[in-house]
Design an enzyme around this catalytic site. Structure first.
Site, PDB file in Angstrom:
ATOM      1  N   TYR A  88       0.791  -1.228   0.000  1.00  0.00           N
ATOM      2  CA  TYR A  88       0.000   0.000   0.000  1.00  0.00           C
ATOM      3  C   TYR A  88       0.824   1.279   0.000  1.00  0.00           C
ATOM      4  O   TYR A  88       0.259   2.364  -0.103  1.00  0.00           O
ATOM      5  CB  TYR A  88      -0.949   0.002   1.204  1.00  0.00           C
ATOM      6  CG  TYR A  88      -1.872  -1.189   1.220  1.00  0.00           C
ATOM      7  CD1 TYR A  88      -2.892  -1.307   0.282  1.00  0.00           C
ATOM      8  CD2 TYR A  88      -1.719  -2.210   2.148  1.00  0.00           C
ATOM      9  CE1 TYR A  88      -3.734  -2.410   0.278  1.00  0.00           C
ATOM     10  CE2 TYR A  88      -2.556  -3.311   2.159  1.00  0.00           C
ATOM     11  CZ  TYR A  88      -3.558  -3.405   1.221  1.00  0.00           C
ATOM     12  OH  TYR A  88      -4.389  -4.496   1.221  1.00  0.00           O
ATOM     13  N   HIS A 104      -8.929   1.098  -5.673  1.00  0.00           N
ATOM     14  CA  HIS A 104      -8.091   0.212  -4.859  1.00  0.00           C
ATOM     15  C   HIS A 104      -6.640   0.582  -5.106  1.00  0.00           C
ATOM     16  O   HIS A 104      -6.230   0.746  -6.264  1.00  0.00           O
ATOM     17  CB  HIS A 104      -8.325  -1.259  -5.217  1.00  0.00           C
ATOM     18  CG  HIS A 104      -9.726  -1.689  -4.965  1.00  0.00           C
ATOM     19  ND1 HIS A 104     -10.192  -1.977  -3.698  1.00  0.00           N
ATOM     20  CD2 HIS A 104     -10.773  -1.823  -5.808  1.00  0.00           C
ATOM     21  CE1 HIS A 104     -11.473  -2.298  -3.783  1.00  0.00           C
ATOM     22  NE2 HIS A 104     -11.854  -2.200  -5.047  1.00  0.00           N
TER      23      HIS A 104
END
EC number: 4.2.1.10
Length: 154
Positions: A25, A105
Site C-alpha cells: 500500500y 483500490h
C-alpha cells in the site's frame, strides 16, 4: 457557480495506511492522501469541494452514504477495502442514493489472493481504478471533476 461536492470514502484498515503492509500500500498516510487530494482538487477547480470519511465499520459507511443523498454530494470516490468482496449492504446503499461513484483500490486486486478478485460494487460503479497506488485516488477525483462539468446536477 454553485460548489460541487465529491465525497471520498475509505473503508476498513485504511486508517493504517503508511504503516500497514507498505510493500503493498505504500508509505503515504490517509491524512497525507486526503490533504494532497484537497490541494490537487483546488488546483483543478475552485468550484468543487472534497469531503472525506473513513470508518472500519460497515454501518458507519452506509450511514455516510445515506447522508450524501441530502448533503449535496455530487459524486463519490470509494475505496471499500475488504468490504469490496462481500458487502451487499454497501452495494445497496450506493445504488440506493443514485450518486455516481468510482471504486478505487491502491493495489491491483487481480494480482492478489483469489478472494480479492470479486467486487460487489464494480458493476454499479461509473469507473473502477486499481493498481495505481495512491495515484488512483487522484485519477478518480479528476474523473469526477470532468463528469460533473459534463453532467451538472439538476
Amino acid at each position: 457557480m454553485p460548489i460541487k461536492k465529491i465525497l471520498l470514502l475509505n473503508g476498513p484498515n485504511l486508517n493504517l495506511l503508511g504503516t500497514r503492509e507498505p510493500h503493498i500500500y505504500g508509505y503515504d498516510t490517509l491524512a497525507s492522501i486526503e490533504s494532497s487530494l484537497s490541494t490537487y482538487l483546488s488546483s483543478l477547480t475552485p468550484s468543487v469541494e472534497l469531503l472525506t470519511f473513513q470508518s472500519n465499520w460497515e454501518g458507519a459507511l452506509i450511514d455516510r452514504i445515506h447522508e450524501a443523498r441530502t448533503d449535496g454530494t455530487d459524486a463519490i470516490v470509494i475505496n471499500p477495502a475488504a468490504f469490496t468482496h462481500y458487502s451487499v449492504a454497501l452495494r445497496d446503499a450506493l445504488t440506493g442514493v443514485d450518486i455516481p461513484f468510482v471504486e478505487v483500490h491502491i493495489s491491483n486486486v487481480h494480482k492478489r489472493e483469489e478472494f480479492r478478485h470479486k467486487s460487489f460494487l464494480s458493476d454499479k460503479a461509473e469507473a473502477v481504478i486499481c493498481g495505481l497506488g495512491v495515484f488512483g485516488y487522484r485519477a478518480a477525483v479528476e474523473w469526477c471533476v470532468g463528469y460533473l462539468k459534463e453532467r451538472p446536477k439538476l
